[in-house]
Design a protein around this motif. Sequence first.
Motif, PDB file in Angstrom:
ATOM      1  N   PRO A 363       8.742   0.971   3.525  1.00 52.91           N
ATOM      2  CA  PRO A 363       7.621   0.020   3.504  1.00 52.91           C
ATOM      3  C   PRO A 363       6.267   0.683   3.302  1.00 52.91           C
ATOM      4  N   LEU A 364       6.053   1.860   3.913  1.00 52.83           N
ATOM      5  CA  LEU A 364       4.779   2.552   3.730  1.00 52.83           C
ATOM      6  C   LEU A 364       4.627   3.047   2.302  1.00 52.83           C
ATOM      7  N   PHE A 365       5.691   3.585   1.730  1.00 47.70           N
ATOM      8  CA  PHE A 365       5.666   4.053   0.343  1.00 47.70           C
ATOM      9  C   PHE A 365       5.312   2.909  -0.603  1.00 47.70           C
ATOM     10  N   LEU A 366       5.953   1.760  -0.391  1.00 44.84           N
ATOM     11  CA  LEU A 366       5.653   0.585  -1.215  1.00 44.84           C
ATOM     12  C   LEU A 366       4.227   0.115  -0.998  1.00 44.84           C
ATOM     13  N   ALA A 367       3.752   0.164   0.243  1.00 44.06           N
ATOM     14  CA  ALA A 367       2.390  -0.282   0.542  1.00 44.06           C
ATOM     15  C   ALA A 367       1.356   0.579  -0.179  1.00 44.06           C
ATOM     16  N   LEU A 368       1.605   1.890  -0.245  1.00 39.42           N
ATOM     17  CA  LEU A 368       0.662   2.775  -0.941  1.00 39.42           C
ATOM     18  C   LEU A 368       0.620   2.466  -2.440  1.00 39.42           C
ATOM     19  N   LEU A 369       1.783   2.205  -3.022  1.00 43.91           N
ATOM     20  CA  LEU A 369       1.820   1.854  -4.443  1.00 43.91           C
ATOM     21  C   LEU A 369       1.131   0.511  -4.701  1.00 43.91           C
ATOM     22  N   ILE A 370       1.348  -0.463  -3.831  1.00 40.66           N
ATOM     23  CA  ILE A 370       0.713  -1.780  -3.998  1.00 40.66           C
ATOM     24  C   ILE A 370      -0.796  -1.666  -3.806  1.00 40.66           C
ATOM     25  N   LEU A 371      -1.226  -0.823  -2.876  1.00 42.30           N
ATOM     26  CA  LEU A 371      -2.666  -0.600  -2.689  1.00 42.30           C
ATOM     27  C   LEU A 371      -3.285   0.020  -3.936  1.00 42.30           C
ATOM     28  N   LEU A 372      -2.593   1.007  -4.513  1.00 43.75           N
ATOM     29  CA  LEU A 372      -3.072   1.610  -5.762  1.00 43.75           C
ATOM     30  C   LEU A 372      -3.119   0.565  -6.870  1.00 43.75           C
TER      31      LEU A 372
END
Length: 388
Positions: A363-372
Amino acid sequence: MYTLLLAVIYLVFISLGLPDSLLGSGWPTMRLVFDQPLSAAGMVSMIITGGTICSSLLSERLTARFTTKGVTVASVFLSAAALFGFSISTRFWMLCLWAVPYGLAAGCIDSAINNYVALHYRSRHMSWLHCFWGVGTVISPCVMSWALTRSGWQLGYRTVALMQLAIGAVLVLTLPLWRAHGGGEEQSARAGQVLGIRGALKIKGAPTLFVGFFAYCGAEGTSILWASSYLAGERGFSAEHAAASAAVLYVGITLGRFISGFIADKVGDRGMIRLGTGVVAAALAVLALPGGGELGALLGLGLLGLGNAPVYPAIIHATPANFGAENSQGIIGMQMASAYVGSTLMPPLFGLIANRAGLFWMPLFLALLILLMITMLETTFRTVAKNR
């Protein structure tokens, strides 16, 4: 003619989705025939992706010379030939060889049709277009399952190849329908302009758009590849239950794109991207919460699919409005290439992270990509508005 052509275009996107899930559904049996490890499917997939990236980058020149309808018809027949080639392959290297035309065909269809719909149809039609791609990905595993019970995986590929040929025949018979828009898809060709890679990168707002699209497709590809493993490794699902439950993500994406079509015109492309991002943020929060149990995990995956659903179509549909109809094919070709690079590189990267730190961090990995993604896309919209 307008409505009939739209129906034909939807049929084309079903044809685009048909082969995409064939390899995965047939590989457990295919690998035994070719005496290959489970991981060898990744090599075939990467060759397909490489061909798709190349044809996406060349899509502007191809459509400028042969028109959208010409590229589409040729690509559907090329896809049919490649699928038939898969069915007669007796060595692994033959699969790799036929993967090249398959990838080239997919990239041409994806870029050309996305640009055509972005130019000539409303935002809701773009959402439904990608919904029909999901229909294609659902049909082909059913075909492969039927083929495995009757004869073998070869029958599955031959059946889908025949379906592609039938769609190609429909395209040939309906070629006059493409006059519905007066050949408007050929604006860059008439002007004698081909934007090219360098030209696309020089347009203000385009580089951040490509990075944003890369990030989104990286996140989507990661969630699709690792959803089952996350459910089994972090949420206590059995392997069989995790594999079946991951389908919630696909259902969410397909259903979300169908629903998005009813509100896309009112909300607008930028609004749909923001709405989808908000739903994805909620989904990741649900997935990251400890103690959510099976119901919480399934709710999180379903919301993740619903949130992802409107983002891809909205980004594509906004391209002509943001960068001009004369530049849209070149920009969309670059977007498609960025998308495939993201969906190719990010899932293996998370796999390396998971090997060292665990699947807990998905979830954190996906969150960083979505934030980018949202940062880059918002920068693009602000830059375009300022330039306008």
